[in-house]
Design a protein around this motif. Structure first.
Motif, PDB file in Angstrom:
ATOM      1  N   ALA A  82     -10.707  11.776   7.115  1.00 38.24           N
ATOM      2  CA  ALA A  82      -9.957  11.599   5.877  1.00 38.24           C
ATOM      3  C   ALA A  82     -10.062  10.177   5.353  1.00 38.24           C
ATOM      4  N   GLY A  83     -10.284   9.212   6.250  1.00 38.66           N
ATOM      5  CA  GLY A  83     -10.368   7.826   5.824  1.00 38.66           C
ATOM      6  C   GLY A  83     -11.529   7.548   4.887  1.00 38.66           C
TER       7      GLY A  83
ATOM      8  N   GLU B 190     -22.369  -8.580  14.971  1.00 41.06           N
ATOM      9  CA  GLU B 190     -21.800  -8.426  13.637  1.00 41.06           C
ATOM     10  C   GLU B 190     -21.591  -6.945  13.288  1.00 41.06           C
ATOM     11  N   TYR B 191     -22.132  -6.048  14.106  1.00 30.35           N
ATOM     12  CA  TYR B 191     -22.030  -4.617  13.815  1.00 30.35           C
ATOM     13  C   TYR B 191     -21.328  -3.860  14.932  1.00 30.35           C
ATOM     14  N   LEU B 192     -20.641  -4.577  15.808  1.00 29.23           N
ATOM     15  CA  LEU B 192     -19.829  -3.957  16.849  1.00 29.23           C
ATOM     16  C   LEU B 192     -18.358  -4.201  16.545  1.00 29.23           C
ATOM     17  N   PRO B 193     -17.470  -3.284  16.928  1.00 33.24           N
ATOM     18  CA  PRO B 193     -16.042  -3.435  16.596  1.00 33.24           C
ATOM     19  C   PRO B 193     -15.464  -4.728  17.152  1.00 33.24           C
TER      20      PRO B 193
ATOM     21  N   LYS C   4     -17.035  -1.712   4.894  1.00 35.69           N
ATOM     22  CA  LYS C   4     -15.971  -0.976   4.221  1.00 35.69           C
ATOM     23  C   LYS C   4     -15.889   0.458   4.735  1.00 35.69           C
ATOM     24  N   LEU C   5     -17.040   1.054   5.012  1.00 42.16           N
ATOM     25  CA  LEU C   5     -17.042   2.400   5.589  1.00 42.16           C
ATOM     26  C   LEU C   5     -16.412   2.387   6.972  1.00 42.16           C
ATOM     27  N   ALA C   6     -16.762   1.383   7.783  1.00 40.37           N
ATOM     28  CA  ALA C   6     -16.181   1.281   9.121  1.00 40.37           C
ATOM     29  C   ALA C   6     -14.669   1.067   9.034  1.00 40.37           C
ATOM     30  N   SER C   7     -14.235   0.231   8.104  1.00 40.73           N
ATOM     31  CA  SER C   7     -12.800  -0.020   7.941  1.00 40.73           C
ATOM     32  C   SER C   7     -12.069   1.254   7.535  1.00 40.73           C
TER      33      SER C   7
END
Length: 667
Positions: free
Chosen positions: A237-238, A367-370, A296-299
């Motif tokens: 849903a996010g 830069e691409y890891l949580p 932004k997609l990850a967030s």
């Protein structure tokens, strides 16, 4: 002329009056009974009206109250109800003998379908006239009835099939201008609640399109389909609303669907597709575009990534799909500032097969890891990992893809550590994969090459590693460790391991190897040697050659014998290292200027503590003078003044025996 017009007008008025009288005298109850009987004859179940329909003359039509039809028998069939509605015919076409429905409106229609679990067999026999026309090259499909407007408000659809359930609620549907040779406008929105394959899905859907489907080359223009999933959606849903937009046309003669624009997008990303889809095969040739904002997609999914001046992904290339093969060619794009290129072929057979190459520029992996603390907590992550591993264990090996891929990367970074000029080749199938080659250069200094094998089904791994000219000091600095050792290292190792996590794999590590170092300098060891009276400045604090063979057994390494040589300094010893605990313990005997100096060392890898054997302090004090004098004489013949200066400090050292003992004990 005026007289003729008056007569025509009079005739029309008379006919209208007659029709009004006829309509008023019609028995609507009789009409509804006839309709019900006709439906019963066709379906086996009559349609029921709550009250007889109301007929109208201008425009010709009827208005009805609640209506129902129930064809459910033995828990299977179809049921339909509506609170009311109306239907009107267009008058002008009716005068020419044509039947055109001007408007149909249904209020709160409800359709329920109760289906058997088995699939219904397709009826045999020749296709209907409409289907035959559709299959003929260039054949036009014509509507049996034209429609000005169809409106459904607050409708619902309920479908049950075995354990699956599909519910559509609050359906609002509008179809305008459904006519031969013209474009129709379709608008629809509803709420869905689905239970399929054990998953519950929910959300809303809205559709808006302009379509020409009959009497011409079928086409769809200005398509807009928006799906907004709830927390139980097919997609998280996010991500927000998922929207499909596009234009397409169908060439019935060539049996091809031309996609001039097709786009699937979420608020922070989009996939675009253009090209031609062949319906005989099928096959597709065209181009694809992928763009979005990774962070932004990850967030939106609850995962925070390290901020970056750029937040963009762009990937585009040619797409060919034929039979069971999807080919991506001339693909290029960027991930932030990192360029990428790809040539891939995917074969969708019994198992997925992938072959091709991928080329990347400079990529900073962290830069691409949580970020720490984002997403699920560590405990939840471990639980999820355990479930994933258990699921993988139950999966058949035949479901693992077949791979034959190559990767080239200009630079890969992790914090301060960077590996450049990377190339690797990976191949295998059914979970058994081989790293046939790997090459890379450490920016801190050094070269790496490797080969290996991974059996994912049984969680067993093997690695052959060859490292050369590795600068140890800069490497420790890149790893954010203190520079506890300097020098150039070469390593050859062959290891095997197993397990489902980093800790388990480290504890199972077994094998053997050979480590060689040049110009090794250990500051802590140098400080200890300088505490021995007479050695400071007399000998080099650097070992020119060091050799360390080792054997690994389940994460425990034995190193014996360890040897180190320099013109005035030699050492021999042994050590034991525990990789899971990151701990090293060992002893060595350093020989210099006629002295045999026993050294003990122990501690974590990045903070070793060195000390002299306590027995050496007493022995050294007793014979320190004679040993150093003899060592000085022997070394003097080769090293001249340096050794003689070492011998000249003997007297003071002997006189201050207490100070010597304290110095010999070291750190």
């Amino acid at each position: 002329m005026k007289r003729a017009l008056c007569w025509i007008g009079g005739i029309v008025l008379v006919l209208a009056a007659v029709l009004a009288i006829v309509v008023s005298q019609l028995d609507t109850g009789f009409i509804s009974d006839q309709i019900s009987a006709a439906v019963a004859k066709a379906t086996g179940t009559p349609v029921r009206f709550a009250s007889p329909p109301e007929l109208s003359l201008l425009p010709p039509g009827a208005k009805f109250a609640a209506v129902s039809w129930d064809g459910v028998q033995d828990g299977q069939g179809m049921r339909f109800t509506a609170r009311g509605g109306e239907a009107h015919l267009e008058l002008e076409p009716l005068l020419h003998g044509e039947l055109v429905i001007g408007e149909v409106r249904l209020d709160s229609p409800s359709l329920s379908l109760l289906l058997p679990e088995g699939k219904a067999a397709a009826p045999a026999g020749p296709a209907s006239g409409t289907e035959a026309a559709a299959n003929r090259p260039g054949g036009d499909v014509l509507l049996p009835l034209e429609l000005g407007r169809l409106t459904l408000s607050k409708g619902s659809l309920h479908v049950e099939k075995g354990g699956e359930r599909y519910d559509l609620r609050d359906i609002n549907l509008s179809v305008e201008n459904l006519r031969n040779g013209q474009d129709a406008v379709l608008r629809c929105d509803f709420t869905y609640d689905l239970l399929t394959a054990g998953r519950a899905l929910a959300g809303t859907l809205a559709l808006d399109a302009q379509a020409g489907l009959f009497g011409m080359a079928p086409r769809v223009q200005n398509l807009s389909l928006t799906i907004t999933p709830s927390r139980r959606g097919l997609l998280p849903a996010g991500l927000g609303p998922v929207q499909l937009q596009g234009d397409a046309s169908l060439d019935t003669a060539a049996r091809q669907l031309h996609l001039s624009r097709l786009s699937l997008s979420v608020p922070h990303g989009r996939v675009g597709l253009t090209g031609t889809l062949g319906l005989d095969g099928p096959a597709f040739t065209g181009s694809a575009l992928l763009e979005g904002s990774p962070r932004k997609l990850a967030s939106a999914l609850g995962v925070q990534l390290k901020p970056h001046a750029q937040d963009a992904l762009l990937f585009k290339g040619s797409v060919t799909w034929e039979g069971d093969t999807l080919a991506l060619s001339q693909c290029k794009g960027k991930l932030d500032a990192t360029p990428l290129r790809a040539e891939l072929r995917l074969h969708f057979r019994d198992v997925l097969a992938m072959e091709g190459s991928l080329s990347l520029g400079k990529l900073q992996l962290d830069e691409y890891l949580p970020l720490p603390g984002s997403g699920k907590d560590a405990a939840a992550g471990k639980t999820g990992e355990g479930k994933a591993v258990a699921a993988a264990d139950q999966e058949s090996a035949t479901s693992w893809p077949t791979l034959n891929v190559r990767l080239a990367m200009s630079s890969l970074g992790w914090k301060k550590m960077h590996l450049r000029d990377i190339s690797l080749a990976l191949s295998g199938s059914k979970g058994d994969y081989r790293l046939t080659s790997f090459q890379g250069v450490l920016e801190s200094g050094g070269r790496l090459s490797a080969g290996g094998r991974a059996d994912l089904q049984s969680h067993k791994y093997a690695l052959d590693l060859d490292a050369a000219e590795v600068a140890l000091g800069p490497l420790q600095e890149a790893l954010e460790k203190p520079r506890s050792v300097e020098g150039l290292a070469a390593l050859k190792a062959s290891c095997t391991t197993g397990g489902t996590g980093a800790d388990a794999m480290l504890a199972a590590l077994s094998g053997s190897g050979d480590l060689r170092l040049r110009n090794m300098h250990v500051p802590a060891l140098t400080s200890l040697l300088h505490s021995v009276p007479g050695l400071k400045g007399a000998v080099s604090d650097t070992f020119e050659q060091v050799h360390v063979p080792f054997v690994l057994r389940k994460g425990e390494a034995d190193m014996d014998p360890m040897t180190a040589t320099s013109p005035k300094l030699q050492a021999r010893g042994q050590a034991h290292a525990s990789l899971p605990r990151q701990h090293l313990k060992g002893t060595a005997t350093i020989t210099t200027l006629g002295l045999n100096i026993p050294v003990n060392y122990e501690g974590p890898f990045d903070n070793l503590s060195f000390s002299l054997d306590s027995r050496f302090a007493l022995d050294a004090v007793k014979g320190l003078g004679s040993n150093l004098l003899e060592g000085g004489r022997k070394a003097g013949s080769a090293a001249g003044d340096t050794a003689r200066e070492a011998g000249s400090g003997i007297g003071g050292a002997v006189r201050d025996a207490g100070g010597a003992i304290r110095g010999l004990l070291g750190r």
